[in-house]
Motif scaffolding. Structure first.
Motif, PDB file in Angstrom:
ATOM      1  N   ARG A   7       2.449  -3.396  -7.058  1.00 32.87           N
ATOM      2  CA  ARG A   7       1.973  -4.515  -6.236  1.00 32.87           C
ATOM      3  C   ARG A   7       2.518  -4.472  -4.823  1.00 32.87           C
ATOM      4  NH1 ARG A   7       2.553 -10.047  -9.253  1.00 32.87           N
ATOM      5  NH2 ARG A   7       1.378 -10.739  -7.463  1.00 32.87           N
ATOM      6  N   ARG A   8       3.723  -3.926  -4.624  1.00 38.96           N
ATOM      7  CA  ARG A   8       4.277  -3.841  -3.271  1.00 38.96           C
ATOM      8  C   ARG A   8       3.469  -2.882  -2.409  1.00 38.96           C
ATOM      9  NH1 ARG A   8      10.051  -2.193  -4.951  1.00 38.96           N
ATOM     10  NH2 ARG A   8       8.642  -1.028  -6.261  1.00 38.96           N
ATOM     11  N   VAL A   9       3.070  -1.756  -2.984  1.00 38.16           N
ATOM     12  CA  VAL A   9       2.263  -0.791  -2.232  1.00 38.16           C
ATOM     13  C   VAL A   9       0.908  -1.405  -1.890  1.00 38.16           C
ATOM     14  CG1 VAL A   9       1.075   1.435  -2.364  1.00 38.16           C
ATOM     15  CG2 VAL A   9       3.416   1.221  -3.213  1.00 38.16           C
ATOM     16  N   VAL A  10       0.287  -2.020  -2.879  1.00 42.09           N
ATOM     17  CA  VAL A  10      -1.021  -2.639  -2.649  1.00 42.09           C
ATOM     18  C   VAL A  10      -0.902  -3.787  -1.653  1.00 42.09           C
ATOM     19  CG1 VAL A  10      -2.942  -3.855  -3.751  1.00 42.09           C
ATOM     20  CG2 VAL A  10      -1.890  -1.922  -4.906  1.00 42.09           C
ATOM     21  N   ALA A  11       0.175  -4.559  -1.737  1.00 43.30           N
ATOM     22  CA  ALA A  11       0.370  -5.671  -0.792  1.00 43.30           C
ATOM     23  C   ALA A  11       0.544  -5.138   0.629  1.00 43.30           C
ATOM     24  CB  ALA A  11       1.566  -6.517  -1.204  1.00 43.30           C
ATOM     25  N   GLY A  12       1.285  -4.061   0.791  1.00 48.72           N
ATOM     26  CA  GLY A  12       1.455  -3.465   2.116  1.00 48.72           C
ATOM     27  C   GLY A  12       0.149  -2.924   2.663  1.00 48.72           C
ATOM     28  N   GLY A  14      -2.770  -3.927   1.735  1.00 44.91           N
ATOM     29  CA  GLY A  14      -3.615  -5.098   1.956  1.00 44.91           C
ATOM     30  C   GLY A  14      -3.291  -5.803   3.257  1.00 44.91           C
ATOM     31  N   ALA A  15      -2.020  -5.904   3.586  1.00 46.51           N
ATOM     32  CA  ALA A  15      -1.626  -6.532   4.854  1.00 46.51           C
ATOM     33  C   ALA A  15      -2.142  -5.713   6.040  1.00 46.51           C
ATOM     34  CB  ALA A  15      -0.114  -6.685   4.917  1.00 46.51           C
ATOM     35  N   ALA A  16      -2.031  -4.393   5.943  1.00 45.24           N
ATOM     36  CA  ALA A  16      -2.553  -3.530   7.013  1.00 45.24           C
ATOM     37  C   ALA A  16      -4.067  -3.679   7.124  1.00 45.24           C
ATOM     38  CB  ALA A  16      -2.170  -2.078   6.746  1.00 45.24           C
ATOM     39  N   TYR A  17      -4.741  -3.723   5.980  1.00 50.73           N
ATOM     40  CA  TYR A  17      -6.200  -3.915   5.971  1.00 50.73           C
ATOM     41  C   TYR A  17      -6.577  -5.236   6.630  1.00 50.73           C
ATOM     42  CZ  TYR A  17     -10.604  -5.604   4.135  1.00 50.73           C
ATOM     43  OH  TYR A  17     -11.850  -6.176   4.020  1.00 50.73           O
ATOM     44  N   LEU A  19      -4.965  -6.940   8.845  1.00 52.83           N
ATOM     45  CA  LEU A  19      -4.742  -6.847  10.289  1.00 52.83           C
ATOM     46  C   LEU A  19      -5.892  -6.098  10.967  1.00 52.83           C
ATOM     47  CD1 LEU A  19      -2.930  -7.222  12.789  1.00 52.83           C
ATOM     48  CD2 LEU A  19      -1.849  -5.048  12.178  1.00 52.83           C
ATOM     49  N   VAL A  20      -6.283  -4.971  10.392  1.00 49.79           N
ATOM     50  CA  VAL A  20      -7.395  -4.199  10.954  1.00 49.79           C
ATOM     51  C   VAL A  20      -8.687  -5.014  10.889  1.00 49.79           C
ATOM     52  CG1 VAL A  20      -8.832  -2.139  10.618  1.00 49.79           C
ATOM     53  CG2 VAL A  20      -6.343  -1.960  10.523  1.00 49.79           C
ATOM     54  N   LEU A  21      -8.909  -5.715   9.787  1.00 50.28           N
ATOM     55  CA  LEU A  21     -10.099  -6.551   9.640  1.00 50.28           C
ATOM     56  C   LEU A  21     -10.127  -7.635  10.720  1.00 50.28           C
ATOM     57  CD1 LEU A  21     -12.616  -7.363   7.969  1.00 50.28           C
ATOM     58  CD2 LEU A  21     -11.093  -8.824   6.619  1.00 50.28           C
ATOM     59  N   ALA A  22      -8.996  -8.287  10.947  1.00 43.47           N
ATOM     60  CA  ALA A  22      -8.936  -9.334  11.967  1.00 43.47           C
ATOM     61  C   ALA A  22      -9.233  -8.762  13.355  1.00 43.47           C
ATOM     62  CB  ALA A  22      -7.571 -10.012  11.949  1.00 43.47           C
ATOM     63  N   LEU A  23      -8.655  -7.608  13.660  1.00 40.83           N
ATOM     64  CA  LEU A  23      -8.919  -6.984  14.962  1.00 40.83           C
ATOM     65  C   LEU A  23     -10.375  -6.565  15.087  1.00 40.83           C
ATOM     66  CD1 LEU A  23      -5.700  -4.792  15.331  1.00 40.83           C
ATOM     67  CD2 LEU A  23      -6.275  -6.866  16.604  1.00 40.83           C
ATOM     68  N   LEU A  24     -10.935  -6.060  14.008  1.00 41.92           N
ATOM     69  CA  LEU A  24     -12.317  -5.585  14.037  1.00 41.92           C
ATOM     70  C   LEU A  24     -13.315  -6.719  14.236  1.00 41.92           C
ATOM     71  CD1 LEU A  24     -14.156  -3.090  13.710  1.00 41.92           C
ATOM     72  CD2 LEU A  24     -14.207  -3.579  11.271  1.00 41.92           C
ATOM     73  N   LEU A  72     -11.000  -5.848   0.329  1.00 43.57           N
ATOM     74  CA  LEU A  72     -10.604  -7.243   0.155  1.00 43.57           C
ATOM     75  C   LEU A  72     -10.739  -7.673  -1.304  1.00 43.57           C
ATOM     76  CD1 LEU A  72      -9.664  -9.888   1.490  1.00 43.57           C
ATOM     77  CD2 LEU A  72     -12.072 -10.494   1.701  1.00 43.57           C
ATOM     78  N   GLY A  73     -11.859  -7.346  -1.920  1.00 42.78           N
ATOM     79  CA  GLY A  73     -12.049  -7.688  -3.331  1.00 42.78           C
ATOM     80  C   GLY A  73     -11.004  -7.029  -4.217  1.00 42.78           C
ATOM     81  N   ALA A  74     -10.707  -5.759  -3.953  1.00 40.54           N
ATOM     82  CA  ALA A  74      -9.698  -5.043  -4.738  1.00 40.54           C
ATOM     83  C   ALA A  74      -8.315  -5.644  -4.524  1.00 40.54           C
ATOM     84  CB  ALA A  74      -9.716  -3.565  -4.371  1.00 40.54           C
ATOM     85  N   PHE A  75      -7.997  -5.960  -3.277  1.00 46.17           N
ATOM     86  CA  PHE A  75      -6.693  -6.530  -2.934  1.00 46.17           C
ATOM     87  C   PHE A  75      -6.449  -7.843  -3.673  1.00 46.17           C
ATOM     88  CE2 PHE A  75      -4.422  -9.456  -0.022  1.00 46.17           C
ATOM     89  CZ  PHE A  75      -3.185  -8.831   0.002  1.00 46.17           C
ATOM     90  N   VAL A  76      -7.429  -8.711  -3.687  1.00 45.92           N
ATOM     91  CA  VAL A  76      -7.269 -10.020  -4.331  1.00 45.92           C
ATOM     92  C   VAL A  76      -7.038  -9.858  -5.834  1.00 45.92           C
ATOM     93  CG1 VAL A  76      -8.493 -12.165  -4.877  1.00 45.92           C
ATOM     94  CG2 VAL A  76      -8.537 -11.270  -2.550  1.00 45.92           C
TER      95      VAL A  76
END
Length: 139
Positions: A7-12, A14-17, A19-24, A72-76
């Motif tokens: 979960r830590r890897v996926v959370a990291g 996901g957080a990067a994703y 951020l990129v999504l928000a910028l995009l 996003l769906g996978a992350f949730v």
């Protein structure tokens, strides 16, 4: 053990994703994204002709919207451990919020078909994550 189970890897990731999504979605990339869809259209029509005859550049834009929300769906599902249908609803609501912000305050056009495409992407990511997660495979 797969990386998707940590979960830590996926959370990291996901957080990067996120951020990129928000910028995009908030950035002034509308023209560049339109050019990308036209380039994809030309590539799959002329350079590597595998696209169906009815496919237009707009369809590539919708396909990119689907791909954009798969993580996003996978992350949730993987981090928050929500069921796939809740993850899909979260993706649709997030997409509707993004499109509303783009329509109201940004120099971008909000489109309800983008919400549908994003929701489909969230659904695909959530179902795929539910299949690979240990909790989902037990069911």
């Amino acid at each position: 053990m797969g990386w998707w189970r940590d979960r830590r890897v996926v959370a990291g990731l996901g957080a990067a994703y996120l951020l990129v999504l928000a910028l995009l979605v908030a950035g002034p990339w509308g023209w560049a994204l339109n050019r990308l869809t036209v380039r994809l259209y030309v590539f799959f029509r002329e350079d590597w002709p595998v696209a169906p005859g009815w496919a237009l550049p707009e369809h590539y834009g919708y396909l990119l919207n689907v791909v954009l929300f798969v993580p996003l769906g996978a992350f949730v599902v993987l981090v928050w451990r929500w069921p796939w249908w809740w993850a899909t609803c979260a993706g649709v609501l997030a997409s509707a919020a993004i499109e509303g912000v783009q329509w109201l305050w940004l120099a971008r056009d909000g489109d309800w078909l983008d919400v549908v495409a994003n929701g489909l992407g969230a659904l695909l990511g959530a179902v795929a994550a539910a299949v690979v997660s240990p909790r989902g495979r037990r069911r």
